[in-house]
Design an enzyme around this catalytic site. Structure first.
Site, PDB file in Angstrom:
ATOM      1  N   LYS A  66       0.828  -1.208   0.000  1.00 61.86           N
ATOM      2  CA  LYS A  66       0.000   0.000   0.000  1.00 61.86           C
ATOM      3  C   LYS A  66       0.862   1.258   0.000  1.00 61.86           C
ATOM      4  CE  LYS A  66      -3.446  -2.821   0.368  1.00 61.86           C
ATOM      5  NZ  LYS A  66      -3.104  -3.795  -0.668  1.00 61.86           N
ATOM      6  N   GLY A 124      -9.502  -4.788   5.476  1.00 64.92           N
ATOM      7  CA  GLY A 124      -9.823  -4.197   6.771  1.00 64.92           C
ATOM      8  C   GLY A 124      -8.940  -4.693   7.914  1.00 64.92           C
ATOM      9  N   ILE A 141     -11.046   9.620   6.877  1.00 64.22           N
ATOM     10  CA  ILE A 141     -12.159  10.216   6.126  1.00 64.22           C
ATOM     11  C   ILE A 141     -13.466   9.726   6.758  1.00 64.22           C
ATOM     12  CG2 ILE A 141     -13.198  10.497   3.813  1.00 64.22           C
ATOM     13  CD1 ILE A 141     -10.281  11.425   3.870  1.00 64.22           C
ATOM     14  N   GLU A 157      -9.635   1.523  -6.563  1.00 65.42           N
ATOM     15  CA  GLU A 157     -10.597   1.815  -5.493  1.00 65.42           C
ATOM     16  C   GLU A 157     -10.372   3.225  -4.964  1.00 65.42           C
ATOM     17  OE1 GLU A 157     -10.867  -2.611  -3.416  1.00 65.42           O
ATOM     18  OE2 GLU A 157     -10.158  -0.911  -2.262  1.00 65.42           O
ATOM     19  N   ARG A 217      -6.905  -7.669 -10.577  1.00 68.06           N
ATOM     20  CA  ARG A 217      -7.619  -8.907 -10.948  1.00 68.06           C
ATOM     21  C   ARG A 217      -9.056  -8.566 -11.308  1.00 68.06           C
ATOM     22  NH1 ARG A 217     -10.741  -8.411  -6.417  1.00 68.06           N
ATOM     23  NH2 ARG A 217      -9.585  -7.866  -4.550  1.00 68.06           N
TER      24      ARG A 217
HETATM   25  C1  MV4 Z   1     -10.135   4.366   5.309  1.00 69.74           C
HETATM   26  C2  MV4 Z   1     -11.351   4.850   5.859  1.00 69.74           C
HETATM   27  C3  MV4 Z   1     -11.376   6.169   6.261  1.00 69.74           C
HETATM   28  N1  MV4 Z   1     -10.297   6.941   6.140  1.00 69.74           N
HETATM   29  N2  MV4 Z   1      -9.083   5.173   5.211  1.00 69.74           N
HETATM   30  C4  MV4 Z   1     -11.463  -0.215   4.862  1.00 69.74           C
HETATM   31  C5  MV4 Z   1     -10.871  -1.281   4.000  1.00 69.74           C
HETATM   32  C6  MV4 Z   1      -9.557  -0.778   3.589  1.00 69.74           C
HETATM   33  N3  MV4 Z   1      -9.239  -1.210   2.272  1.00 69.74           N
HETATM   34  C7  MV4 Z   1      -9.657   0.707   3.699  1.00 69.74           C
HETATM   35  N4  MV4 Z   1     -10.774   0.995   4.546  1.00 69.74           N
HETATM   36  C8  MV4 Z   1     -11.033   2.256   4.986  1.00 69.74           C
HETATM   37  N5  MV4 Z   1     -10.002   3.115   4.884  1.00 69.74           N
HETATM   38  C9  MV4 Z   1      -9.159   6.426   5.630  1.00 69.74           C
HETATM   39  N6  MV4 Z   1      -8.087   7.220   5.535  1.00 69.74           N
HETATM   40  C10 MV4 Z   1     -12.422   3.989   5.949  1.00 69.74           C
HETATM   41  C11 MV4 Z   1     -12.282   2.675   5.525  1.00 69.74           C
HETATM   42  C12 MV4 Z   1     -13.444   1.858   5.686  1.00 69.74           C
HETATM   43  C13 MV4 Z   1     -14.112   1.335   4.596  1.00 69.74           C
HETATM   44  C14 MV4 Z   1     -13.667   1.545   3.309  1.00 69.74           C
HETATM   45  C15 MV4 Z   1     -14.330   1.018   2.245  1.00 69.74           C
HETATM   46  C16 MV4 Z   1     -15.466   0.271   2.460  1.00 69.74           C
HETATM   47  C17 MV4 Z   1     -15.929   0.029   3.735  1.00 69.74           C
HETATM   48  C18 MV4 Z   1     -15.261   0.552   4.810  1.00 69.74           C
HETATM   49  C19 MV4 Z   1     -15.744   0.307   6.097  1.00 69.74           C
HETATM   50  C20 MV4 Z   1     -15.081   0.833   7.143  1.00 69.74           C
HETATM   51  C21 MV4 Z   1     -13.929   1.584   6.959  1.00 69.74           C
END
Ligand code: MV4
Length: 453
Positions: free
Chosen positions: A116, A165, A203, A275, A292
């Site tokens: 990442k 997550g 965020i 994403e 993918r």
């Molecule tokens: C975040 C976020 C808020 N702020 N990053 C969750 C999965 C991982 N790939 C990144 N995720 C998040 N990153 C920042 N800086 C909130 C999430 C997040 C989330 C993101 C996408 C879909 C569902 C989610 C559920 C909880 C938190």
């Protein structure tokens, strides 16, 4: 074009890939575990070979055995599907060494996007907005504290090797930071064998919106619009749709163009997904790139009329894209729901013998199935047994069609999440397009948006 492809996967995605291979006149080789000897993908493929025991480590992740089958059957290419070996750079490399085409990007690109921190660095350079934060591994909790104090709380600590997550932690104040740092580093090390972490601005109430791209060997790169995937439970997506009810055409175009820049900057080849987190003001930030095919690819297929598996195969075989950005259609609205074998109250997996399966049929309904009416759902794999995809002229029609379809969807013998899906799509907030990542916690479980990971 390839003569024969091995599908290094199982379940609905293996079935899905076989379908396109048949349409293209390409022969198929399936692999299966001891728990899958009568699975649909085994029955549908031209040839099928046992690769090991029920556990994925013994079978679907058994690189040596899978490549032995590929070699013995003289396949030209391997399609990895999603999950399993699909983002495994070692596997992509091993395929190349054997002269077998890995249907995906190069091993280098896979590993670059797998980190990442590297991905953030690459995207920042390419002029793709990333979540405010750092692009180097944190030395220690003290450094994290200095950066977080500057950025302002809340922040998010994330593992560079993380995903799904796991290995991320919201930090609301300097007092919490040292403990969170130690805890998150331990989890990252335990899960990924890599404790490297970075920090980002948190965020609030974001949406998860991803852009589908396609890139051929010449570097022609197109965006195929977005998918809205915000409705999730514990980082497991539940409902996905295209287009997103939240985006306007200008933001959509800007995100699409950013995704194309992202893909071009790394010399990307194959179908891929960028994403983004999108905040309440429609600011979008790069989150990660998936190298993918995705579970939710059918909603993109439904609105564009394209077959993404066909495109992947054509690209891997060296063919150029036969259409331009202006040719990419966006017709109507598509929604996908994931049917899981799980208890709708406890959310625990609910494996067992299926005793009846009756599916609704209509021109606006598409099924992607991992099971049939005699299948036994085992505890060894992901409990997703099917995807139901519906189309409509617009979002309201799609929701109405989905409501009807779910009403007539009968699975007996095991428990499923259908009651939970019905609650989501009947909810007024869903109808209004207020699809944020906290939807399930907020509207269906009566709990605040807690981070469960
Ligand atoms: C975040 C976020 C808020 N702020 N990053 C969750 C999965 C991982 N790939 C990144 N995720 C998040 N990153 C920042 N800086 C909130 C999430 C997040 C989330 C993101 C996408 C879909 C569902 C989610 C559920 C909880 C938190």
């Amino acid at each position: 074009m390839f003569n024969k492809i091995l599908i290094a996967n199982r379940g609905e995605i293996a079935v899905r890939i076989i379908r396109t291979c048949k349409a293209l006149g390409v022969k198929t080789v399936a692999i299966y575990s001891q728990a899958d000897d009568s699975a649909p993908h085994v029955q549908l493929a031209d040839e099928a070979y046992l690769v090991g025991g029920p556990r994925v480590n013994e079978s679907y992740l058994n690189i040596d055995r899978i490549l032995e089958v590929a070699d013995d059957t003289s396949v030209d290419a391997i399609h990895p599907g999603y999950g399993l070996l699909s983002e495994n750079a070692t596997f992509a490399n091993r395929c190349e060494e054997l002269g077998i085409v890995f249907i995906g990007p190069s091993a280098d690109v896979i590993s670059n996007m797998g980190s990442k921190i590297e991905a953030r660095k690459t995207m920042e350079k390419a002029g793709v907005p990333v979540v405010p934060g750092i692009t180097h591994p944190l030395a220690d909790a003290n450094e994290a504290e200095v950066i977080a104090n500057n950025m302002g709380y809340p922040v998010m600590l994330k593992a560079s090797a993380g995903g799904g997550g796991i290995g991320m932690q919201i930090v609301k104040s300097a007092e919490e930071l040292h403990k969170a740092f130690a805890g998150n580093q331990k989890r990252a090390t335990d899960f990924f064998g890599d404790g490297a972490m970075y920090v980002e601005k948190y965020i609030e109430n974001p949406r998860h919106i991803e852009i589908q791209i396609l890139a051929d060997q010449e570097g022609n790169t197109l965006y195929l619009w977005e998918r809205e995937c915000s409705i999730q439970r514990r980082h497991q997506k539940v409902v996905e749709e295209a287009p997103s009810p939240f985006l306007d055409d200008l933001t959509r175009k800007k995100m699409g163009e950013a995704a194309v820049r992202a893909a071009k900057s790394i010399g990307y080849r194959n179908a891929g997904t960028i994403e983004f987190l999108v905040d309440e003001q429609k600011n979008y930030y790069f989150l990660e790139m998936n190298t993918r095919l995705q579970v939710e690819h059918p909603v993109t297929e439904e609105i564009t009329g394209l077959d993404l598996v066909e495109q992947q195969i054509n690209i891997a075989a060296g063919q150029s894209l036969t259409f331009t950005q202006e040719d990419v259609q966006k017709n109507g609205h598509a929604i996908e729901v994931r049917i899981y074998a799980e208890d709708p109250n406890t959310f625990f997996p609910s494996p067992g013998q299926i005793t009846a399966l009756e599916l609704p049929e209509a021109s606006y309904i598409r099924h992607e199935l991992a099971v049939n009416s005699q299948s036994k759902v085992t505890p060894f794999y992901d409990p997703m047994i099917a995807k139901l995809i519906v189309k409509g002229e617009n979002r309201d029609h799609a929701i109405e069609n989905l409501t009807n379809a779910l009403q007539h969807y009968k699975v007996e013998g095991i428990k499923t999440n259908i009651p939970m899906l019905q609650k989501v799509i009947a909810h007024p907030e869903f109808h209004q397009g207020r699809t944020t990542t906290n939807f399930v916690e907020k509207h269906l479980q009566g709990k605040p948006n807690v981070n469960n990971s």
